[in-house]
Design a protein around this motif. Structure first.
Motif, short mmCIF file in Angstrom:
data_model
loop_
_atom_site.label_atom_id
_atom_site.label_comp_id
_atom_site.label_asym_id
_atom_site.label_seq_id
_atom_site.Cartn_x
_atom_site.Cartn_y
_atom_site.Cartn_z
N GLY A 104 -28.14 18.16 -2.93
CA GLY A 104 -28.03 17.59 -1.58
C GLY A 104 -29.17 16.63 -1.30
N ALA A 105 -30.40 17.02 -1.65
CA ALA A 105 -31.56 16.14 -1.46
C ALA A 105 -31.45 14.91 -2.35
CB ALA A 105 -32.85 16.91 -1.75
N MET A 106 -30.89 15.07 -3.54
CA MET A 106 -30.70 13.91 -4.43
C MET A 106 -29.75 12.90 -3.80
SD MET A 106 -28.43 12.37 -6.78
CE MET A 106 -27.26 13.63 -7.15
N ILE A 107 -28.66 13.39 -3.21
CA ILE A 107 -27.71 12.48 -2.55
C ILE A 107 -28.42 11.74 -1.41
CG2 ILE A 107 -25.58 12.35 -1.18
CD1 ILE A 107 -25.05 12.97 -4.15
N ALA A 108 -29.18 12.47 -0.60
CA ALA A 108 -29.91 11.84 0.51
C ALA A 108 -30.93 10.83 -0.02
CB ALA A 108 -30.59 12.90 1.36
N ALA A 109 -31.58 11.13 -1.15
CA ALA A 109 -32.58 10.23 -1.72
C ALA A 109 -31.94 8.97 -2.31
CB ALA A 109 -33.39 10.96 -2.78
N LEU A 110 -30.68 9.05 -2.70
CA LEU A 110 -29.98 7.88 -3.22
C LEU A 110 -29.80 6.79 -2.16
CD1 LEU A 110 -26.93 9.11 -5.34
CD2 LEU A 110 -28.74 7.58 -6.06
N LEU A 111 -29.67 7.21 -0.91
CA LEU A 111 -29.34 6.25 0.15
C LEU A 111 -30.37 5.14 0.30
CD1 LEU A 111 -27.84 8.79 2.67
CD2 LEU A 111 -26.63 7.27 1.10
N PRO A 112 -31.68 5.42 0.37
CA PRO A 112 -32.65 4.32 0.46
C PRO A 112 -32.63 3.42 -0.78
CG PRO A 112 -33.71 6.41 1.00
CD PRO A 112 -32.33 6.73 0.52
N ALA A 113 -32.41 4.02 -1.96
CA ALA A 113 -32.35 3.22 -3.19
C ALA A 113 -31.16 2.27 -3.15
CB ALA A 113 -32.26 4.15 -4.41
N ILE A 114 -30.04 2.74 -2.65
CA ILE A 114 -28.86 1.88 -2.51
C ILE A 114 -29.12 0.82 -1.45
CG2 ILE A 114 -26.43 1.83 -1.81
CD1 ILE A 114 -26.26 4.74 -2.97
N ALA A 115 -29.75 1.22 -0.34
CA ALA A 115 -30.00 0.30 0.77
C ALA A 115 -30.92 -0.85 0.37
CB ALA A 115 -30.59 1.05 1.95
N ARG A 145 -21.31 4.51 6.47
CA ARG A 145 -21.45 5.33 5.26
C ARG A 145 -20.53 6.53 5.37
NH1 ARG A 145 -27.81 6.15 5.30
NH2 ARG A 145 -28.45 4.00 4.99
N TYR A 146 -19.78 6.76 4.32
CA TYR A 146 -18.84 7.87 4.30
C TYR A 146 -19.05 8.68 3.02
CZ TYR A 146 -16.92 4.86 7.83
OH TYR A 146 -16.79 4.07 8.93
N LEU A 147 -18.94 9.97 3.13
CA LEU A 147 -19.14 10.87 2.00
C LEU A 147 -17.80 11.54 1.68
CD1 LEU A 147 -21.28 12.21 0.16
CD2 LEU A 147 -21.57 13.93 1.94
N VAL A 148 -17.45 11.56 0.40
CA VAL A 148 -16.20 12.17 -0.03
C VAL A 148 -16.52 13.19 -1.12
CG1 VAL A 148 -13.96 11.75 -1.13
CG2 VAL A 148 -14.90 10.06 0.45
N HIS A 159 -27.14 10.79 8.17
CA HIS A 159 -27.04 9.80 7.09
C HIS A 159 -25.63 9.25 6.89
CE1 HIS A 159 -31.15 10.12 5.72
NE2 HIS A 159 -31.04 11.43 5.61
N PHE A 160 -24.62 9.90 7.51
CA PHE A 160 -23.24 9.50 7.29
C PHE A 160 -22.46 9.46 8.60
CE2 PHE A 160 -24.73 11.45 3.40
CZ PHE A 160 -24.36 10.51 2.45
N ASP A 171 -26.93 19.80 14.26
CA ASP A 171 -26.89 18.99 15.48
C ASP A 171 -26.27 17.64 15.13
OD1 ASP A 171 -28.21 20.94 16.95
OD2 ASP A 171 -30.19 20.12 16.50
N ALA A 172 -25.40 17.16 15.97
CA ALA A 172 -24.77 15.85 15.83
C ALA A 172 -24.22 15.58 14.43
CB ALA A 172 -25.77 14.75 16.22
N PRO A 173 -23.30 16.43 13.95
CA PRO A 173 -22.74 16.20 12.61
C PRO A 173 -21.82 14.98 12.61
CG PRO A 173 -21.52 17.93 13.70
CD PRO A 173 -22.68 17.58 14.61
N PRO A 174 -21.55 14.45 11.42
CA PRO A 174 -20.61 13.34 11.35
C PRO A 174 -19.18 13.84 11.57
CG PRO A 174 -21.26 14.01 9.16
CD PRO A 174 -22.08 14.82 10.12
#
Length: 179
Positions: free
Chosen positions: A53-64, A74-77, A96-97, A123-126
């Motif tokens: 889960g942390a790896m997926i979150a860490a990917l986001l800045p690298a992609i950005a 951003r959508y997660l499947v 993040h999504f 709190d405040a889920p997508p």
């Protein structure tokens, strides 16, 4: 087959002009049985304590850095074990999504099937889209009770996310067998 082959999202992305990222889970011997640690299972990633889960979150800045994609786009499947990972990711990294779609997956819980105890909702889920077949042989639609944990039924999971998202009105789909 991998997510790309199953969904053909790359073909749709090329045609419609969006980006798809396919991270890959840790495999067993000889790369077989690639899995994710979804927080309470599965295989080598769980045993090794890999925080997917942390790896997926860490990917986001690298992609950005290469493709500035707004959070609201951003959508997660996730499918099966990847769907369980998607539940973990949106529970821990809610902002993040914009939305997540989960197919054929469950969430960790304790207690009996009749009243499973899930973790407090984020709190405040997508927004969430949940899809599951009633006759799924691996992740039973009505759940599974184990010795130490419970895989809640899909109705409990849907009610959990509906409540987390503040949905007050209950609607039933007009499709045969839909909840």
């Amino acid at each position: 087959a991998g997510m790309e082959e199953v969904t053909r999202l790359s073909t749709i992305a090329d045609r419609e002009g969006f980006v798809v990222v396919y991270p890959d889970g840790v495999g067993g011997p000889h790369g077989l049985g690639r899995l994710w640690n979804s927080g309470d299972c599965c295989g080598p990633p769980y045993w090794l304590g890999i925080d997917d889960g942390a790896m997926i979150a860490a990917l986001l800045p690298a992609i950005a850095e290469r493709l500035p994609i707004a959070t609201q786009r951003r959508y997660l499947v996730g499918y099966s074990n990847g769907g369980a990972l998607a539940f973990d990711v949106v529970s821990r990294f809610t902002r993040h999504f914009a939305a997540a779609a989960v197919y054929a997956a469950s969430m960790p819980a304790r207690g009996p099937l009749i009243g499973p105890q899930l973790a407090p909702p984020p709190d405040a889920p997508p927004s969430m889209l949940l899809i599951h077949a009633r006759d799924d042989p691996r992740v039973p639609f009505y759940g599974r009770e184990g010795l130490t944990k419970t895989a809640p039924g899909q109705r409990h999971i849907a009610e959990y996310w509906a409540a987390a998202n503040g949905c007050r009105e209950r609607r039933t789909l007009a499709t045969e067998g839909a909840v």
